[in-house]
Design a protein around this motif. Structure first.
Motif, short mmCIF file in Angstrom:
data_model
loop_
_atom_site.label_atom_id
_atom_site.label_comp_id
_atom_site.label_asym_id
_atom_site.label_seq_id
_atom_site.Cartn_x
_atom_site.Cartn_y
_atom_site.Cartn_z
N LEU A 15 0.84 -1.19 0.00
CA LEU A 15 0.00 0.00 0.00
C LEU A 15 0.88 1.24 0.00
N CYS A 16 0.57 2.17 -0.88
CA CYS A 16 1.32 3.43 -0.94
C CYS A 16 0.58 4.51 -0.16
N HIS A 17 1.36 5.31 0.56
CA HIS A 17 0.78 6.34 1.42
C HIS A 17 1.68 7.57 1.40
N ASP A 18 1.07 8.73 1.27
CA ASP A 18 1.81 10.00 1.26
C ASP A 18 1.51 10.72 2.57
N LEU A 19 2.53 10.89 3.40
CA LEU A 19 2.34 11.51 4.72
C LEU A 19 1.84 12.95 4.63
N ARG A 20 2.04 13.61 3.49
CA ARG A 20 1.61 15.01 3.35
C ARG A 20 0.11 15.14 3.14
N ARG A 21 -0.55 14.06 2.77
CA ARG A 21 -1.96 14.13 2.41
C ARG A 21 -2.88 13.74 3.56
N THR A 22 -3.92 14.54 3.73
CA THR A 22 -4.99 14.20 4.67
C THR A 22 -6.31 14.08 3.93
N ALA A 23 -6.30 14.52 2.66
CA ALA A 23 -7.50 14.49 1.83
C ALA A 23 -7.06 14.19 0.40
N LEU A 24 -8.05 13.91 -0.47
CA LEU A 24 -7.75 13.66 -1.88
C LEU A 24 -7.31 14.95 -2.54
N GLY A 25 -6.34 14.84 -3.44
CA GLY A 25 -5.73 15.99 -4.08
C GLY A 25 -6.67 17.09 -4.54
N LEU A 26 -7.48 16.84 -5.55
CA LEU A 26 -8.37 17.86 -6.09
C LEU A 26 -9.74 17.85 -5.43
N LEU A 27 -9.91 17.01 -4.43
CA LEU A 27 -11.17 16.92 -3.69
C LEU A 27 -10.87 17.06 -2.19
N PRO A 28 -10.48 18.25 -1.76
CA PRO A 28 -10.06 18.41 -0.36
C PRO A 28 -11.17 18.12 0.65
N GLN A 29 -12.40 18.08 0.20
CA GLN A 29 -13.51 17.76 1.11
C GLN A 29 -13.62 16.27 1.38
N VAL A 30 -12.85 15.45 0.64
CA VAL A 30 -12.88 14.00 0.82
C VAL A 30 -11.65 13.59 1.64
N ALA A 31 -11.86 13.33 2.92
CA ALA A 31 -10.76 12.94 3.80
C ALA A 31 -10.28 11.54 3.48
N LEU A 32 -9.00 11.31 3.66
CA LEU A 32 -8.45 9.97 3.48
C LEU A 32 -8.84 9.11 4.67
N PRO A 33 -9.06 7.83 4.43
CA PRO A 33 -9.32 6.93 5.56
C PRO A 33 -8.03 6.74 6.35
N SER A 34 -8.15 6.25 7.56
CA SER A 34 -6.95 5.92 8.32
C SER A 34 -6.16 4.87 7.54
N LEU A 35 -4.91 4.75 7.83
CA LEU A 35 -4.08 3.76 7.14
C LEU A 35 -4.61 2.35 7.42
N ARG A 36 -5.00 2.09 8.65
CA ARG A 36 -5.56 0.78 8.99
C ARG A 36 -6.82 0.50 8.17
N ARG A 37 -7.68 1.51 8.01
CA ARG A 37 -8.91 1.33 7.22
C ARG A 37 -8.57 1.14 5.74
N ALA A 38 -7.59 1.87 5.23
CA ALA A 38 -7.18 1.71 3.82
C ALA A 38 -6.69 0.28 3.56
N ILE A 39 -5.98 -0.28 4.51
CA ILE A 39 -5.52 -1.67 4.39
C ILE A 39 -6.73 -2.60 4.34
N GLU A 40 -7.68 -2.40 5.24
CA GLU A 40 -8.89 -3.24 5.27
C GLU A 40 -9.66 -3.15 3.96
N ILE A 41 -9.82 -1.93 3.45
CA ILE A 41 -10.57 -1.70 2.20
C ILE A 41 -9.92 -2.48 1.05
N ASN A 42 -8.60 -2.38 0.93
CA ASN A 42 -7.90 -3.04 -0.17
C ASN A 42 -7.93 -4.56 -0.04
N GLU A 43 -7.75 -5.07 1.17
CA GLU A 43 -7.78 -6.52 1.34
C GLU A 43 -9.18 -7.06 1.07
#
Length: 126
Positions: free
Chosen positions: A30-58
């Motif tokens: 899984l790739c993760h950018d520490l600088r990001r808290t939201a999607l690039g051109l959609l700042p209103q869309v927060a990124l899930p926690s890293l643990r949740r991103a792992i769950e989503i992908n699996e």
């Protein structure tokens, strides 16, 4: 497989899901950018926690083939903008939070990820 989107991205999730199902991975980094808290051109869309991103992908990787259990086996982390001590501390923190090896492959190389990638190659020659 490499993709430019994410399963939680409202514009690119379909492409990412297609890549994920089409490649049928044995293991995922899984790739993760520490600088990001939201999607690039959609700042209103927060990124899930890293643990949740792992769950989503699996979970999504299993949809196409429920008997397989591809796992996220490591993290590739962008630490740009951090000093070396801060970057190494962030990688240690992420490893502690997830139990997965984490490295910035551009800064420190992919050595941390090679053993778990090889171990995750189910039925493949290593």
């Amino acid at each position: 497989m490499e993709g430019q989107g994410a399963l939680n991205h409202p514009r690119y999730s379909g492409v990412t899901l297609g890549l994920l199902h089409g490649t049928r991975p044995d293991a995922m980094v899984l790739c993760h950018d520490l600088r990001r808290t939201a999607l690039g051109l959609l700042p209103q869309v927060a990124l899930p926690s890293l643990r949740r991103a792992i769950e989503i992908n699996e979970e999504a990787a299993r949809w196409a083939e429920p008997d397989r259990a591809p796992r996220v086996i490591g993290l590739s982390v962008v630490t740009a903008g951090l000093g070396d001590d801060e970057a190494r501390a962030a990688l240690r923190r992420l490893t502690g939070e997830t139990g997965l090896p984490a490295t910035d492959v551009l800064r420190y190389g992919a050595g941390e990820l090679v053993p778990p990638v090889r171990a995750g190659l189910v039925g493949s020659a290593t």
